[in-house]
Design a protein around this motif. Sequence first.
Motif, PDB file in Angstrom:
ATOM      1  N   UNK A 316      -5.718  -9.075  31.903  1.00  0.00           N
ATOM      2  CA  UNK A 316      -6.351  -7.844  32.356  1.00  0.00           C
ATOM      3  C   UNK A 316      -7.123  -8.056  33.661  1.00  0.00           C
ATOM      4  N   UNK A 317      -7.540  -9.278  33.905  1.00  0.00           N
ATOM      5  CA  UNK A 317      -8.428  -9.549  35.036  1.00  0.00           C
ATOM      6  C   UNK A 317      -7.778  -9.306  36.389  1.00  0.00           C
ATOM      7  N   UNK A 318      -6.471  -9.440  36.478  1.00  0.00           N
ATOM      8  CA  UNK A 318      -5.795  -9.173  37.749  1.00  0.00           C
ATOM      9  C   UNK A 318      -6.029  -7.727  38.195  1.00  0.00           C
ATOM     10  N   UNK A 319      -6.104  -6.816  37.237  1.00  0.00           N
ATOM     11  CA  UNK A 319      -6.322  -5.405  37.555  1.00  0.00           C
ATOM     12  C   UNK A 319      -7.805  -5.053  37.654  1.00  0.00           C
ATOM     13  N   UNK A 320      -8.654  -5.818  36.977  1.00  0.00           N
ATOM     14  CA  UNK A 320     -10.074  -5.460  36.893  1.00  0.00           C
ATOM     15  C   UNK A 320     -10.959  -6.181  37.901  1.00  0.00           C
ATOM     16  N   UNK A 321     -10.472  -7.244  38.523  1.00  0.00           N
ATOM     17  CA  UNK A 321     -11.338  -8.177  39.238  1.00  0.00           C
ATOM     18  C   UNK A 321     -12.146  -7.538  40.363  1.00  0.00           C
ATOM     19  N   UNK A 322     -11.621  -6.509  41.045  1.00  0.00           N
ATOM     20  CA  UNK A 322     -12.336  -5.906  42.175  1.00  0.00           C
ATOM     21  C   UNK A 322     -13.043  -4.603  41.819  1.00  0.00           C
ATOM     22  N   UNK A 323     -13.027  -4.222  40.559  1.00  0.00           N
ATOM     23  CA  UNK A 323     -13.698  -2.982  40.173  1.00  0.00           C
ATOM     24  C   UNK A 323     -15.219  -3.196  40.103  1.00  0.00           C
ATOM     25  N   UNK A 324     -15.990  -2.171  40.451  1.00  0.00           N
ATOM     26  CA  UNK A 324     -17.457  -2.329  40.441  1.00  0.00           C
ATOM     27  C   UNK A 324     -18.014  -2.790  39.100  1.00  0.00           C
ATOM     28  N   UNK A 325     -17.436  -2.294  37.995  1.00  0.00           N
ATOM     29  CA  UNK A 325     -17.939  -2.687  36.687  1.00  0.00           C
ATOM     30  C   UNK A 325     -17.795  -4.161  36.389  1.00  0.00           C
ATOM     31  N   UNK A 326     -16.857  -4.810  37.059  1.00  0.00           N
ATOM     32  CA  UNK A 326     -16.645  -6.242  36.830  1.00  0.00           C
ATOM     33  C   UNK A 326     -17.832  -7.067  37.311  1.00  0.00           C
ATOM     34  N   UNK A 327     -18.595  -6.557  38.276  1.00  0.00           N
ATOM     35  CA  UNK A 327     -19.755  -7.294  38.779  1.00  0.00           C
ATOM     36  C   UNK A 327     -20.845  -7.446  37.713  1.00  0.00           C
ATOM     37  N   UNK A 328     -20.800  -6.602  36.674  1.00  0.00           N
ATOM     38  CA  UNK A 328     -21.754  -6.731  35.569  1.00  0.00           C
ATOM     39  C   UNK A 328     -21.158  -7.458  34.376  1.00  0.00           C
ATOM     40  N   UNK A 329     -19.875  -7.821  34.445  1.00  0.00           N
ATOM     41  CA  UNK A 329     -19.214  -8.352  33.252  1.00  0.00           C
ATOM     42  C   UNK A 329     -18.304  -9.542  33.530  1.00  0.00           C
ATOM     43  N   UNK A 330     -18.295 -10.066  34.753  1.00  0.00           N
ATOM     44  CA  UNK A 330     -17.383 -11.139  35.130  1.00  0.00           C
ATOM     45  C   UNK A 330     -17.724 -12.441  34.417  1.00  0.00           C
ATOM     46  N   UNK A 331     -16.721 -13.264  34.231  1.00  0.00           N
ATOM     47  CA  UNK A 331     -16.951 -14.596  33.678  1.00  0.00           C
ATOM     48  C   UNK A 331     -17.534 -15.538  34.725  1.00  0.00           C
ATOM     49  N   UNK A 332     -17.218 -15.302  36.000  1.00  0.00           N
ATOM     50  CA  UNK A 332     -17.756 -16.162  37.054  1.00  0.00           C
ATOM     51  C   UNK A 332     -17.653 -15.522  38.420  1.00  0.00           C
ATOM     52  N   UNK A 333     -18.465 -16.008  39.359  1.00  0.00           N
ATOM     53  CA  UNK A 333     -18.523 -15.476  40.718  1.00  0.00           C
ATOM     54  C   UNK A 333     -18.303 -16.578  41.743  1.00  0.00           C
ATOM     55  N   UNK A 334     -17.957 -16.149  42.969  1.00  0.00           N
ATOM     56  CA  UNK A 334     -17.849 -17.091  44.080  1.00  0.00           C
ATOM     57  C   UNK A 334     -18.747 -16.644  45.224  1.00  0.00           C
ATOM     58  N   UNK A 335     -19.069 -17.598  46.087  1.00  0.00           N
ATOM     59  CA  UNK A 335     -19.773 -17.292  47.337  1.00  0.00           C
ATOM     60  C   UNK A 335     -19.186 -18.141  48.440  1.00  0.00           C
ATOM     61  N   UNK A 336     -18.854 -17.514  49.561  1.00  0.00           N
ATOM     62  CA  UNK A 336     -18.388 -18.198  50.766  1.00  0.00           C
ATOM     63  C   UNK A 336     -19.333 -17.814  51.890  1.00  0.00           C
ATOM     64  N   UNK A 337     -19.950 -18.807  52.515  1.00  0.00           N
ATOM     65  CA  UNK A 337     -20.946 -18.490  53.523  1.00  0.00           C
ATOM     66  C   UNK A 337     -21.032 -19.519  54.623  1.00  0.00           C
ATOM     67  N   UNK A 338     -21.786 -19.146  55.663  1.00  0.00           N
ATOM     68  CA  UNK A 338     -21.994 -19.996  56.833  1.00  0.00           C
ATOM     69  C   UNK A 338     -23.480 -20.298  56.976  1.00  0.00           C
ATOM     70  N   UNK A 339     -23.795 -21.554  57.230  1.00  0.00           N
ATOM     71  CA  UNK A 339     -25.176 -21.984  57.411  1.00  0.00           C
ATOM     72  C   UNK A 339     -25.831 -21.172  58.527  1.00  0.00           C
ATOM     73  N   UNK A 340     -27.035 -20.677  58.256  1.00  0.00           N
ATOM     74  CA  UNK A 340     -27.684 -19.757  59.186  1.00  0.00           C
ATOM     75  C   UNK A 340     -29.164 -20.086  59.321  1.00  0.00           C
ATOM     76  N   UNK A 341     -29.753 -19.636  60.426  1.00  0.00           N
ATOM     77  CA  UNK A 341     -31.196 -19.774  60.620  1.00  0.00           C
ATOM     78  C   UNK A 341     -31.962 -18.646  59.937  1.00  0.00           C
ATOM     79  N   UNK A 342     -31.263 -17.566  59.611  1.00  0.00           N
ATOM     80  CA  UNK A 342     -31.899 -16.423  58.982  1.00  0.00           C
ATOM     81  C   UNK A 342     -31.855 -16.561  57.463  1.00  0.00           C
ATOM     82  N   UNK A 343     -32.950 -16.173  56.807  1.00  0.00           N
ATOM     83  CA  UNK A 343     -33.031 -16.224  55.349  1.00  0.00           C
ATOM     84  C   UNK A 343     -33.005 -14.801  54.810  1.00  0.00           C
TER      85      UNK A 343
END
Length: 357
Positions: A316-343
């Motif tokens: 089911x996750x292939x269809x649900x992964x980008x839906x807003x409700x998944x952000x409250x119910x996901x099994x896991x999250x990712x973060x991709x970022x760049x080192x910055x001087x701003x916090x």
Amino acid sequence: MLNTFSSRSPGTASPAEPSILANRGSCENTVSEREPKKGVLALSEAVQGLLRCPNCRSGLIFQSGCLCCASRLCGMQFPVVDGVPVLINDHNSLFAREDFVAGKNTTFDLSRRRFVRRLDRLLPTLGRNVKAKRNYQAFAELLLKPSSNPVVLIIGGSILGCGLEALAQQPKIQLTETDVSFGPRTQLICDAHDLPFENNSFDGVVVQAVLQYLVEPSRCIREVERVLKPCGLVYAESAFMQQVVHGRYDFTRFTHLGLRRLFRGFEEVGSGPVCGPGMALAWSCQFFLLSLATSRWMRRVMRVIGRLTLFWLKYFDAALIDRPGTYDAASGFFFLGKKSDKVLSDRELVTLYRRAQ
């Protein structure tokens, strides 16, 4: 791991199925099966030059089969086991150098019999990382834009993480794979809380399925910022709706905003769910079954029943992964970022919440 944690799990000593968020493959070799390197370090010469004492961050000297701190005030000595340096500060870690010299299990149970591992692979898994491969491809492309030969630190890299083939198959990208456990890919044993490297050493850092297994994840991220070059990249995955899977070494879970706050010193390139609510539901049902067991053999039976009857939920996750409700119910999250001087401030953080429609 680091496993990290890395991060993020192969056959671990925990009572549950290994984390599918980590799903880095199965650890085929035990410590005794490792082929000795005869005193030659598993790290490249370039990376060896970046090594520092995890206690005082002074340089290290290779002598008498050990790496020795160049500072007389510190004087720590670090063993090399089958070519793998063990740069652990015993006074500031859950682990001790002697554990690795003696070949003891730390976070992973490396003594599992091979036929048990093979049998485990025959069973369907309960999890599916929907976005890891795509995310690593984007990560690789970003790394290769400013540098023709980027060097990437893998925390929790004793085995190849889910989707990491996109980096490992790039001949221009050099991986430095570390963990707090031996494994077929371990080049260096170190604790993610005290990374034994010079400042501004790496073009990128990967922390897949590791942060939830750290006592102080924020300390690890401060270390990641320290060893990253200016504008360096980080890729992380961590669990949210997931039960305890790493036994005594399992500490924390992160919401989408919780993970973003951990990386508030980074400019966001991308973030979101990697494992969806279908996986989370399958894991919850599996652990309900495990809670009914009163003996080890019953737990094994319940685990097999769970994997044979619940595996389909992950699709089911292939269809649900980008839906807003998944952000409250996901099994896991990712973060991709760049080192910055701003916090990122907390007021800015809360505006990033993606409300379910």
